[in-house]
Scaffold this motif. Structure first.
Motif, PDB file in Angstrom:
ATOM      1  N   LEU A 193      -5.585   2.404  -2.031  1.00 51.98           N
ATOM      2  CA  LEU A 193      -4.449   1.705  -1.453  1.00 51.98           C
ATOM      3  C   LEU A 193      -4.497   0.266  -1.953  1.00 51.98           C
ATOM      4  O   LEU A 193      -5.581  -0.287  -2.179  1.00 51.98           O
ATOM      5  CB  LEU A 193      -4.499   1.747   0.070  1.00 51.98           C
ATOM      6  CG  LEU A 193      -4.601   3.130   0.726  1.00 51.98           C
ATOM      7  CD1 LEU A 193      -4.586   2.990   2.251  1.00 51.98           C
ATOM      8  CD2 LEU A 193      -3.483   4.052   0.267  1.00 51.98           C
ATOM      9  N   LEU A 194      -3.344  -0.357  -2.130  1.00 54.57           N
ATOM     10  CA  LEU A 194      -3.251  -1.666  -2.768  1.00 54.57           C
ATOM     11  C   LEU A 194      -2.962  -2.752  -1.744  1.00 54.57           C
ATOM     12  O   LEU A 194      -1.836  -2.848  -1.241  1.00 54.57           O
ATOM     13  CB  LEU A 194      -2.152  -1.639  -3.836  1.00 54.57           C
ATOM     14  CG  LEU A 194      -2.324  -0.574  -4.934  1.00 54.57           C
ATOM     15  CD1 LEU A 194      -1.083  -0.488  -5.804  1.00 54.57           C
ATOM     16  CD2 LEU A 194      -3.558  -0.871  -5.775  1.00 54.57           C
ATOM     17  N   PRO A 195      -3.948  -3.590  -1.425  1.00 55.48           N
ATOM     18  CA  PRO A 195      -3.725  -4.629  -0.413  1.00 55.48           C
ATOM     19  C   PRO A 195      -2.636  -5.621  -0.806  1.00 55.48           C
ATOM     20  O   PRO A 195      -1.911  -6.122   0.061  1.00 55.48           O
ATOM     21  CB  PRO A 195      -5.104  -5.304  -0.292  1.00 55.48           C
ATOM     22  CG  PRO A 195      -5.834  -4.947  -1.546  1.00 55.48           C
ATOM     23  CD  PRO A 195      -5.324  -3.610  -1.943  1.00 55.48           C
ATOM     24  N   GLU A 196      -2.507  -5.874  -2.105  1.00 57.26           N
ATOM     25  CA  GLU A 196      -1.491  -6.836  -2.556  1.00 57.26           C
ATOM     26  C   GLU A 196      -0.079  -6.291  -2.412  1.00 57.26           C
ATOM     27  O   GLU A 196       0.906  -7.028  -2.532  1.00 57.26           O
ATOM     28  CB  GLU A 196      -1.751  -7.247  -4.011  1.00 57.26           C
ATOM     29  CG  GLU A 196      -1.561  -6.145  -5.045  1.00 57.26           C
ATOM     30  CD  GLU A 196      -2.790  -5.266  -5.249  1.00 57.26           C
ATOM     31  OE1 GLU A 196      -2.815  -4.523  -6.254  1.00 57.26           O
ATOM     32  OE2 GLU A 196      -3.715  -5.324  -4.416  1.00 57.26           O
ATOM     33  N   LYS A 197       0.040  -4.976  -2.154  1.00 59.26           N
ATOM     34  CA  LYS A 197       1.343  -4.357  -1.928  1.00 59.26           C
ATOM     35  C   LYS A 197       1.431  -3.770  -0.524  1.00 59.26           C
ATOM     36  O   LYS A 197       2.025  -2.710  -0.306  1.00 59.26           O
ATOM     37  CB  LYS A 197       1.596  -3.264  -2.966  1.00 59.26           C
ATOM     38  CG  LYS A 197       1.762  -3.792  -4.385  1.00 59.26           C
ATOM     39  CD  LYS A 197       2.175  -2.681  -5.345  1.00 59.26           C
ATOM     40  CE  LYS A 197       2.429  -3.230  -6.737  1.00 59.26           C
ATOM     41  NZ  LYS A 197       2.869  -2.165  -7.681  1.00 59.26           N
ATOM     42  N   SER A 198       0.835  -4.476   0.415  1.00 61.10           N
ATOM     43  CA  SER A 198       0.824  -4.043   1.826  1.00 61.10           C
ATOM     44  C   SER A 198       0.266  -2.641   1.984  1.00 61.10           C
ATOM     45  O   SER A 198       0.758  -1.834   2.775  1.00 61.10           O
ATOM     46  CB  SER A 198       2.231  -4.128   2.441  1.00 61.10           C
ATOM     47  OG  SER A 198       2.696  -5.458   2.431  1.00 61.10           O
ATOM     48  N   TRP A 199      -0.758  -2.359   1.203  1.00 62.66           N
ATOM     49  CA  TRP A 199      -1.521  -1.109   1.277  1.00 62.66           C
ATOM     50  C   TRP A 199      -0.730   0.117   0.834  1.00 62.66           C
ATOM     51  O   TRP A 199      -0.986   1.217   1.300  1.00 62.66           O
ATOM     52  CB  TRP A 199      -2.089  -0.904   2.674  1.00 62.66           C
ATOM     53  CG  TRP A 199      -2.975  -1.998   3.148  1.00 62.66           C
ATOM     54  CD1 TRP A 199      -2.698  -2.909   4.116  1.00 62.66           C
ATOM     55  CD2 TRP A 199      -4.292  -2.311   2.667  1.00 62.66           C
ATOM     56  NE1 TRP A 199      -3.759  -3.773   4.271  1.00 62.66           N
ATOM     57  CE2 TRP A 199      -4.765  -3.430   3.390  1.00 62.66           C
ATOM     58  CE3 TRP A 199      -5.133  -1.752   1.692  1.00 62.66           C
ATOM     59  CZ2 TRP A 199      -6.010  -3.997   3.195  1.00 62.66           C
ATOM     60  CZ3 TRP A 199      -6.381  -2.317   1.487  1.00 62.66           C
ATOM     61  CH2 TRP A 199      -6.813  -3.434   2.233  1.00 62.66           C
ATOM     62  N   GLU A 200       0.218  -0.062  -0.096  1.00 64.03           N
ATOM     63  CA  GLU A 200       0.864   1.105  -0.683  1.00 64.03           C
ATOM     64  C   GLU A 200      -0.148   1.899  -1.512  1.00 64.03           C
ATOM     65  O   GLU A 200      -1.174   1.385  -1.942  1.00 64.03           O
ATOM     66  CB  GLU A 200       2.039   0.688  -1.587  1.00 64.03           C
ATOM     67  CG  GLU A 200       3.264   0.253  -0.825  1.00 64.03           C
ATOM     68  CD  GLU A 200       4.463   0.061  -1.746  1.00 64.03           C
ATOM     69  OE1 GLU A 200       4.274   0.036  -2.990  1.00 64.03           O
ATOM     70  OE2 GLU A 200       5.584  -0.069  -1.233  1.00 64.03           O
ATOM     71  N   VAL A 201       0.158   3.178  -1.749  1.00 64.52           N
ATOM     72  CA  VAL A 201      -0.714   4.041  -2.539  1.00 64.52           C
ATOM     73  C   VAL A 201      -0.619   3.670  -4.014  1.00 64.52           C
ATOM     74  O   VAL A 201       0.480   3.425  -4.537  1.00 64.52           O
ATOM     75  CB  VAL A 201      -0.312   5.518  -2.358  1.00 64.52           C
ATOM     76  CG1 VAL A 201      -1.121   6.424  -3.285  1.00 64.52           C
ATOM     77  CG2 VAL A 201      -0.471   5.936  -0.902  1.00 64.52           C
ATOM     78  N   ASP A 202      -1.759   3.605  -4.677  1.00 62.93           N
ATOM     79  CA  ASP A 202      -1.791   3.472  -6.135  1.00 62.93           C
ATOM     80  C   ASP A 202      -1.472   4.854  -6.701  1.00 62.93           C
ATOM     81  O   ASP A 202      -2.349   5.712  -6.849  1.00 62.93           O
ATOM     82  CB  ASP A 202      -3.170   3.000  -6.586  1.00 62.93           C
ATOM     83  CG  ASP A 202      -3.260   2.749  -8.078  1.00 62.93           C
ATOM     84  OD1 ASP A 202      -2.440   3.327  -8.827  1.00 62.93           O
ATOM     85  OD2 ASP A 202      -4.166   2.013  -8.517  1.00 62.93           O
ATOM     86  N   LEU A 203      -0.218   5.093  -6.997  1.00 58.83           N
ATOM     87  CA  LEU A 203       0.250   6.429  -7.351  1.00 58.83           C
ATOM     88  C   LEU A 203      -0.376   6.942  -8.648  1.00 58.83           C
ATOM     89  O   LEU A 203      -0.687   8.140  -8.768  1.00 58.83           O
ATOM     90  CB  LEU A 203       1.771   6.439  -7.466  1.00 58.83           C
ATOM     91  CG  LEU A 203       2.513   6.165  -6.143  1.00 58.83           C
ATOM     92  CD1 LEU A 203       3.988   5.908  -6.401  1.00 58.83           C
ATOM     93  CD2 LEU A 203       2.344   7.332  -5.180  1.00 58.83           C
ATOM     94  N   LYS A 204      -0.576   6.066  -9.616  1.00 61.26           N
ATOM     95  CA  LYS A 204      -1.201   6.495 -10.873  1.00 61.26           C
ATOM     96  C   LYS A 204      -2.646   6.922 -10.630  1.00 61.26           C
ATOM     97  O   LYS A 204      -3.103   7.938 -11.176  1.00 61.26           O
ATOM     98  CB  LYS A 204      -1.145   5.367 -11.900  1.00 61.26           C
ATOM     99  CG  LYS A 204       0.250   5.083 -12.434  1.00 61.26           C
ATOM    100  CD  LYS A 204       0.227   4.005 -13.508  1.00 61.26           C
ATOM    101  CE  LYS A 204       1.627   3.766 -14.069  1.00 61.26           C
ATOM    102  NZ  LYS A 204       1.637   2.710 -15.111  1.00 61.26           N
ATOM    103  N   HIS A 205      -3.358   6.163  -9.815  1.00 59.47           N
ATOM    104  CA  HIS A 205      -4.731   6.527  -9.501  1.00 59.47           C
ATOM    105  C   HIS A 205      -4.773   7.842  -8.727  1.00 59.47           C
ATOM    106  O   HIS A 205      -5.606   8.717  -9.008  1.00 59.47           O
ATOM    107  CB  HIS A 205      -5.414   5.419  -8.700  1.00 59.47           C
ATOM    108  CG  HIS A 205      -6.847   5.694  -8.397  1.00 59.47           C
ATOM    109  ND1 HIS A 205      -7.345   5.745  -7.117  1.00 59.47           N
ATOM    110  CD2 HIS A 205      -7.894   5.966  -9.223  1.00 59.47           C
ATOM    111  CE1 HIS A 205      -8.635   6.018  -7.162  1.00 59.47           C
ATOM    112  NE2 HIS A 205      -8.993   6.156  -8.431  1.00 59.47           N
TER     113      HIS A 205
END
Length: 455
Positions: A193-205
């Protein structure tokens, strides 16, 4: 002896040292036992070992917290911001209508016996009616009642996965997923999850982790520990990944509707991906100790078919399901809890989150991330600015020692250099805790260059 008795006894005929039962012979020992002794298998000494499942069961939170040296400052009362239980401080009672439903269920004495393992039909229908919508319709047969949301998650993983399979789990994420999976011999793959994007999922990962043994994608929304809420657009992107690879979703939605923004269910957005949605009374109704959960089966294209449903029924029979009295109260709880109760809970959590976020934003070396739901707020630690500490565990341990404030180190969620704050404490306690955290950070913060801070 009459003819019926003769017919009943006819299959049993003495034969040497045995008894003939139908076409088989059961040997009888001298003491009359049907089972002869087997001296070759006799153990010479006691050797009782725990099972592999027991040995493989580990709760990361307990493993970390139990190893911490937590000695509060005797001059300051303890403030625990670590426990995800909204009832701890007594400031968030459940609604009187919820209590009355329980009292009525007890007084009527209709729910003192065993319930069906999947739950009373009436109670399952009440849950189905509460959560059904045109985009994701539900009937009673689509609901399995469980002993808390934790058992719902356990059943969902158990029915979808075999030993050697792997599941996709958010990181940071609720530690129970890994605890359950590893104990069953299921591999856990953590997607970022990406903290810099408000914990959105890193979809590629996320997509890079999928292989032929991936049997389940777990999506937690709203999130524990992040307090994040995915937008409809982002949920659609997650569903596209699952659809592309034909992977069912376990949607942990225990915090659904405890949000300050729009939060559609995954099932309401899915056109083809089958979903097991797990929820319960614990958080929204503020009664975690009542242990009432459920699985909502969303399978409009019949991908699960009858076998997954049958599998859930069989698994539910292992412990005979949820408490019958709570089941008896369930219809009234769902139908009679006033909207004002939900609104007040959300308002309180939002206010406390805003207080915590605004206070910690001013603290050098900390990076709080504003939540939109659930009961949590994650705070990043710039460890380079705190050379006195080796890790987030060390940081939070010393915070207890000096300031009697206990936050959960995010290493417990396999996400180091953060800590989680529970925002259910009384408002004045939240203000006090943030003040102590600020004082602690100011004492240990190094404002010099990176090299000077490390010296």
């Amino acid at each position: 002896m009459d003819r019926q008795t003769k017919r009943t006894l006819a299959p049993y005929r003495p034969f040497g040292n045995g008894v003939v039962h139908g076409n088989s012979i059961h040997h009888v020992s001298v003491n009359g036992s049907l089972y002869p002794s087997k001296t070759k298998s006799r153990r010479q000494r006691w050797e009782v070992k725990p099972s592999e499942m027991a040995n493989n069961t580990l709760n990361p939170i307990r493993a970390i917290v139990d190893g911490m040296k937590l000695t509060p400052n005797p001059d300051k009362p303890m403030i625990a911001l670590s426990i995800g239980d909204p009832t701890v401080f007594g400031n968030m009672p459940t609604d009187i209508a919820v209590l009355q439903a329980m009292k009525d269920a007890i007084d009527c004495q209709k729910y003192n016996g065993y319930a069906p393992s999947v739950g009373y039909l009436k109670s399952r229908q009440a849950v189905a009616n509460f959560y059904t919508c045109p985009e994701a319709p539900l009937e009673a047969e689509d609901v399995i009642l469980t002993s808390g949301c934790s058992q719902a998650i356990d059943l969902a993983i158990s029915v979808l996965c075999n030993p050697g399979d792997n599941i996709l789990v958010p990181c940071p994420g609720f530690s129970l997923y890994k605890t359950l999976a590893v104990s069953m011999g299921i591999e856990v793959k953590l997607y970022n999850l990406l903290p810099e994007k408000s914990w959105e999922v890193d979809l590629k990962h996320l997509e890079s982790l999928i292989d032929e043994r991936t049997s389940c994608l777990i999506v937690t929304n709203p999130s524990n520990p992040c307090g994040s809420v995915f937008s409809e657009e982002h949920l659609q992107k997650i569903l596209k990944v699952a659809s592309r690879h034909c992977i069912p979703i376990l949607a942990d939605e225990i915090y659904s509707n405890m949000v300050s923004c729009s939060c559609p269910s995954m099932a309401s957005l899915s056109s083809d991906v089958p979903i097991l949605s797990c929820g319960g009374l614990a958080k929204r109704w503020l009664v975690p100790g009542w242990r009432m959960g459920w699985i909502l089966i969303h399978d409009r294209n019949d991908i699960f078919g009858s076998k997954i449903r049958q599998g859930l029924v069989k698994l539910s029979q292992r412990i005979l399901g949820a408490c019958s009295i709570i089941q008896g109260a369930l219809e009234s709880i769902l139908n009679n809890t006033p909207q004002s109760f939900y609104n007040n809970t959300i308002h309180f959590l939002k206010t406390n989150s805003e207080i915590c976020f605004s206070e910690l934003c001013t603290v050098p070396g900390l990076n709080p991330i504003m939540p939109s739901g659930a009961m949590y707020l994650m705070v990043g630690i710039d460890m380079d600015r705190f050379p006195d500490f080796k890790s987030d565990v060390d940081f939070t341990e010393r915070l207890v020692t000096e300031q009697s404030v206990f936050c959960l180190p995010a290493s417990a969620f396999e996400y180091p250099n953060f800590f989680r704050i529970v925002v259910t404490v009384p408002e004045e306690m939240m203000v006090e805790a943030c003040g102590r955290i600020k004082e602690f950070c100011e004492r240990h913060y190094c404002s010099g260059s990176h090299d000077n801070c490390e010296q």
